[in-house]
Enzyme design. Sequence first.
Site, short mmCIF file in Angstrom:
data_model
loop_
_atom_site.label_atom_id
_atom_site.label_comp_id
_atom_site.label_asym_id
_atom_site.label_seq_id
_atom_site.Cartn_x
_atom_site.Cartn_y
_atom_site.Cartn_z
N LYS A 1 0.62 -1.32 0.13
CA LYS A 1 -0.10 -0.17 0.06
C LYS A 1 0.75 1.31 0.23
O LYS A 1 0.51 2.21 -0.70
CB LYS A 1 -0.92 -0.01 1.27
CG LYS A 1 -1.89 -1.09 1.09
CD LYS A 1 -2.91 -0.96 0.26
CE LYS A 1 -4.30 -1.83 0.45
NZ LYS A 1 -4.13 -3.17 0.95
N GLU B 1 -10.12 5.69 2.81
CA GLU B 1 -10.73 4.57 3.35
C GLU B 1 -9.90 3.43 3.73
O GLU B 1 -8.75 3.36 3.09
CB GLU B 1 -11.85 4.23 2.46
CG GLU B 1 -11.44 3.19 1.30
CD GLU B 1 -10.20 3.86 0.43
OE1 GLU B 1 -10.09 5.01 0.17
OE2 GLU B 1 -9.72 2.95 -0.11
N SER C 1 2.01 -9.74 -1.26
CA SER C 1 1.51 -8.34 -0.74
C SER C 1 1.90 -7.67 0.53
O SER C 1 1.75 -6.73 0.60
CB SER C 1 0.20 -8.15 -1.46
OG SER C 1 -0.75 -9.11 -0.69
#
Length: 404
Positions: free
Chosen positions: A93, A115, A382
């Site tokens: 991210k 969010e 990830s």
Amino acid sequence: MPEEKASQARGGYFGPYGGRFVPETLMSALAQLEREYRAAMADEGFRAEFERCLREIAGRPSELYFARRLTEHVGGARIYLKREDMNHTGAHKINNTLGQALLALRMGKERVIAETGAGQHGVATAMAAAVFGLRCEVYMGTEDIRRQALNVFRMELMGARVVPVESGQRTLKDACNEALRDWMASVEHTHYIIGSVVGPAPYPEMVREFQSCIGREARRQMLEAEGRLPDLIVACVGGGSNAAGIFAPMIADEQVRMVGVEAGGRSMKLGDHAASLVAGEPGVLHGSLSYVLQDDEGQTAPVHSVSAGLDYPGVGPEHAYWKDIGRVTYTTCTDEQAIDALCLLARTEGIIPALESAHAVREAVRLAAEMEPDQIVLINLSGRGDKDCNEIAEILKRRETKES
Ligand SMILES: *Cc1c(COP(=O)(O)O)cnc(C)c1O
């Protein structure tokens, strides 16, 4: 605004998917964002600054790791992991939040909102906001706040305010709605950092570009390690940003097979999973047209996954396009299979993956077992599983009591 229409037609669609389905108040903000984004990407100075941030703050490049013991255990293709779990804040991210925070500064905005589901995007946004001195508010469903208490605490430590969302299922979709509502009233001084390749144009393309460092690095590292590209790349798909980031730089290499893994949850009954591409229908959600899980009346359906980060009823429009043209295959992995894969990776490699990433591990292992030893499988790992340890402990305890 004819100029805006033209740019939308040029950049905003992937086949029939994507677009900009938003209220009038957001149209000019999106047009400004698109202009600034294109100018930034054409600006050597911006690109150099982004590269510097990826290196010095995120800790890139992330390693390409040969999983020797996992490969031996599976007894098929050679398995490599792209270690996004080693990034600062623990997942991919951060690549996107650093890029968008730099854009926010460039646009002169002083506040960012986001969010978050698992809390990973919220943490990565809070971190970027702290680094650049931006005010930060993160919308999060109360169900996710419960599941991811540690990430809530991390965000607050870094100076962000976490805004609890009580509407709907109190998860990611509801947090998105509230963040969009905030943005409509605050767009003058606020940039909305969307956390995946979803939302109205230019977000899907922009987030994919910021995440493409994953695939560009992996491509180079693979050529160095093996002298060729992998036969297969596997990534989990929530909104689709880690998958798009590793797929995009090799999408033109037709010999590379690509598989995206969605959350199969408890069963394939509507409401029990979050497999938008596998089980959804085209529809509009959060400003763009893509596959959406919906009931017979076209209402967005409730979703379930053991991993908060995959718990989303939509998916990025570029994935919808890749699915339709057959470039990428999409499949599912159940909650139970993901937990088994997490335990397998922990025992064979000493790596505890995020529950999201464990979905990719499961499918990769299944496919690798059917492949030849001279073939190569690349998994996008990830994120790391520290955030999930409480949840996993509870599930394993429940399993034990069921078995005894
Ligand atoms: C958020 C998250 C995902 C899902 O988001 P995508 O946009 O599909 O990548 C997957 N893995 C981890 C570790 C995450 O934090």
